[in-house]
Every structure is written in structure tokens, then in C-alpha cells.
Design a protein around this motif. Structure first.
Motif, short mmCIF file in Angstrom:
data_model
loop_
_atom_site.label_atom_id
_atom_site.label_comp_id
_atom_site.label_asym_id
_atom_site.label_seq_id
_atom_site.Cartn_x
_atom_site.Cartn_y
_atom_site.Cartn_z
N GLY A 283 6.18 3.22 -7.53
CA GLY A 283 5.30 3.09 -6.52
C GLY A 283 5.41 3.99 -5.44
N LEU A 284 6.60 4.94 -5.59
CA LEU A 284 6.73 5.89 -4.53
C LEU A 284 5.73 7.00 -4.28
CD1 LEU A 284 10.51 6.03 -4.91
CD2 LEU A 284 9.36 4.71 -3.35
N ALA A 285 4.91 7.34 -5.37
CA ALA A 285 3.92 8.47 -5.43
C ALA A 285 2.56 8.00 -4.72
CB ALA A 285 3.72 8.95 -6.59
N ILE A 286 2.64 6.71 -4.71
CA ILE A 286 1.31 6.19 -3.80
C ILE A 286 1.40 6.34 -2.50
CG2 ILE A 286 -0.05 3.76 -3.51
CD1 ILE A 286 1.38 2.82 -6.22
N PRO A 287 0.26 7.06 -1.97
CA PRO A 287 0.18 7.00 -0.44
C PRO A 287 0.61 5.90 0.36
CG PRO A 287 -1.76 8.04 -1.50
CD PRO A 287 -0.99 7.36 -2.71
N LEU A 288 1.26 5.81 1.30
CA LEU A 288 1.37 4.62 2.12
C LEU A 288 0.19 4.00 2.79
CD1 LEU A 288 4.27 3.32 3.02
CD2 LEU A 288 4.04 4.47 5.09
N ARG A 289 -0.60 4.79 3.27
CA ARG A 289 -1.73 4.18 3.58
C ARG A 289 -2.57 3.36 2.71
NH1 ARG A 289 -3.14 9.71 6.85
NH2 ARG A 289 -1.61 9.39 8.44
N GLU B 134 0.44 -3.52 3.33
CA GLU B 134 1.62 -4.16 4.19
C GLU B 134 2.57 -3.08 4.78
OE1 GLU B 134 5.59 -6.22 2.64
OE2 GLU B 134 3.98 -7.47 1.98
N LEU B 135 2.79 -2.14 3.80
CA LEU B 135 3.84 -1.18 4.36
C LEU B 135 3.04 -0.17 5.62
CD1 LEU B 135 5.30 -0.10 0.92
CD2 LEU B 135 6.29 -1.40 2.54
N THR C 74 7.31 8.26 7.14
CA THR C 74 8.42 8.70 6.60
C THR C 74 9.63 7.90 6.57
OG1 THR C 74 9.27 10.02 8.47
CG2 THR C 74 7.88 11.22 6.81
N ILE C 75 9.69 7.18 8.07
CA ILE C 75 10.80 5.85 7.93
C ILE C 75 10.55 4.95 6.76
CG2 ILE C 75 11.59 4.10 9.36
CD1 ILE C 75 10.98 6.11 11.75
N VAL C 76 9.35 4.42 6.72
CA VAL C 76 9.08 3.48 5.67
C VAL C 76 9.25 3.92 4.29
CG1 VAL C 76 7.17 1.93 4.78
CG2 VAL C 76 7.26 2.27 7.16
N ASP C 77 8.99 5.02 3.94
CA ASP C 77 9.12 5.85 2.71
C ASP C 77 10.66 5.60 2.50
OD1 ASP C 77 6.66 6.03 1.77
OD2 ASP C 77 6.48 8.23 2.44
N GLU D 55 16.33 10.71 -5.95
CA GLU D 55 16.95 11.73 -5.13
C GLU D 55 15.81 12.69 -4.78
OE1 GLU D 55 20.90 14.92 -4.90
OE2 GLU D 55 20.66 13.29 -6.50
N ARG D 56 15.22 13.23 -5.59
CA ARG D 56 14.00 14.01 -5.33
C ARG D 56 13.21 13.50 -4.32
NH1 ARG D 56 14.78 15.23 -10.91
NH2 ARG D 56 12.79 14.18 -11.56
N TYR D 57 12.89 12.29 -4.56
CA TYR D 57 11.93 11.60 -3.63
C TYR D 57 12.51 11.46 -2.29
CZ TYR D 57 8.24 9.87 -6.86
OH TYR D 57 7.31 9.94 -7.82
N GLU D 58 13.69 11.19 -1.95
CA GLU D 58 14.26 11.02 -0.99
C GLU D 58 14.51 12.54 -0.23
OE1 GLU D 58 18.19 8.88 1.26
OE2 GLU D 58 18.37 9.77 -0.63
N LYS D 59 14.75 13.61 -0.97
CA LYS D 59 14.77 14.71 -0.37
C LYS D 59 13.51 15.21 0.36
CE LYS D 59 18.76 16.88 -2.96
NZ LYS D 59 18.98 18.02 -3.79
N ARG D 60 12.57 14.92 -0.44
CA ARG D 60 11.21 15.25 -0.04
C ARG D 60 10.85 14.34 1.13
NH1 ARG D 60 7.21 14.48 -4.50
NH2 ARG D 60 6.96 12.39 -3.54
N ALA D 61 11.05 13.16 1.34
CA ALA D 61 10.78 12.44 2.42
C ALA D 61 11.51 12.80 3.53
CB ALA D 61 11.13 10.77 2.03
N LEU D 62 12.76 13.03 3.45
CA LEU D 62 13.76 13.64 4.51
C LEU D 62 13.04 15.16 5.13
CD1 LEU D 62 17.28 12.96 3.17
CD2 LEU D 62 16.13 11.96 5.02
N SER D 63 12.46 15.95 4.16
CA SER D 63 11.77 17.03 4.72
C SER D 63 10.54 16.79 5.47
CB SER D 63 11.80 17.92 3.68
OG SER D 63 11.00 19.05 3.81
N ARG D 64 9.71 15.84 4.89
CA ARG D 64 8.77 15.41 5.64
C ARG D 64 9.05 14.83 7.19
NH1 ARG D 64 7.33 11.71 2.00
NH2 ARG D 64 6.03 10.56 3.72
#
Length: 159
Positions: A36-42, A46-47, A76-79, A133-142
């Protein structure tokens, strides 16, 4: 020479265009939704509401104009929380697997069928950790870009 290169490129592209079978296409279609990490948060109600609460706290009382920027930071914090929760689950799963394996008193020889199965399971979990780790790096960059934009908007408000 150019026509030869074009021919080789066409041949390579035929081989690398993804799965051909219906089953392969169905499997690939599920890749983005396994965690579910590729699903937009909006799109996750709940998130999304959690991000709104965080955004209001970030923007503060006088932050109506900064709210949009604060919302980007909050997402990004929620991600990052989601990614880290999934990583924790993977580590707990690895720990459980190792404890079950040792509790069964399995041979530690790598030639044991059970040990080979265990290695395959553990390797799969490590691949999942690499993807996280790839998802996290992208989220940190965002997050970094969102924080910079928020700070810039805050400075513009002061001027």
C-alpha cells in the motif's frame, strides 16, 4: 552502423517490455499494492485525516496560507511512519521465523532441506527490506523538499 544499432535496440525492447502472459500481467499489476505504499495518501481516508491533523499543528494558528505547504510535510511524516511500521513488521517476522527454526532444533547444516527453505524465506524478507529502503529514501527526499517549501512560504508571509 546506425541502422544496426536501431535493429539491436528494437530487438532488446521486444524482450524487455514486461510480462506477456495474462498471469504475468496480473502478478505485475499487484506489485504496487502489496504493502500500500504506492497508493496516494489522499485516497486513504484514515491516513489522510491523520495528515490533516498534523498539518494543522505544523501550520499553527496564523498559518492558513501555509496550510497547503504544511500538508505536504505532514503527508511525508505519515508516509515515513507507514514505511517504518512495515519495516518493523518484517523484522518481527524474521525474528519469529528464526526463533521457530531454532526451537524446532533444526540442523544448522546448509545442506538440510529445512535450512535451504529458511534461507529462501529470509532472502525474501531482505528483498522486502531493500524495497522499503527505496520507499523511505524517496519519502525523505519529498519531506526535505516539502520542509524547504514550507519554510520559504513562512518567510514570504513575514515579508
Amino acid at each position: 552502423m546506425n541502422s544496426e544499432r536501431s535493429r539491436v535496440n528494437r530487438e532488446n525492447s521486444k524482450r524487455s517490455t514486461g510480462p506477456k502472459s495474462t498471469a504475468g500481467k496480473a502478478r505485475v499489476a499487484k506489485n504496487a499494492t502489496t504493502h500500500g505504499l504506492a497508493i496516494p495518501l489522499r485516497s486513504l481516508r484514515e491516513l489522510s485525516s491523520e495528515a490533516k491533523i498534523i498539518a494543522l499543528k505544523i501550520a499553527g494558528r496564523q498559518g492558513k496560507s501555509r496550510l497547503e505547504f504544511a500538508h505536504a510535510v505532514a503527508e511525508t511524516i505519515v508516509d515515513l511512519r507507514r514505511i517504518r511500521a512495515i519495516r518493523l513488521q518484517v523484522y518481527e517476522d524474521l525474528h519469529r521465523i528464526m526463533m521457530e527454526h531454532s526451537a524446532q532444533g533444526q540442523k544448522t547444516s546448509l545442506q538440510s532441506r529445512n535450512a535451504l527453505g529458511l534461507l529462501e524465506v529470509v532472502a525474501g524478507r531482505f528483498k522486502k527490506l531493500e524495497r522499503l529502503e527505496r520507499y523511505e529514501k524517496r519519502a525523505l527526499s519529498r519531506r526535505k523538499r516539502a520542509v524547504c517549501a514550507f519554510e520559504e512560504a513562512s518567510l514570504m508571509e513575514v515579508d
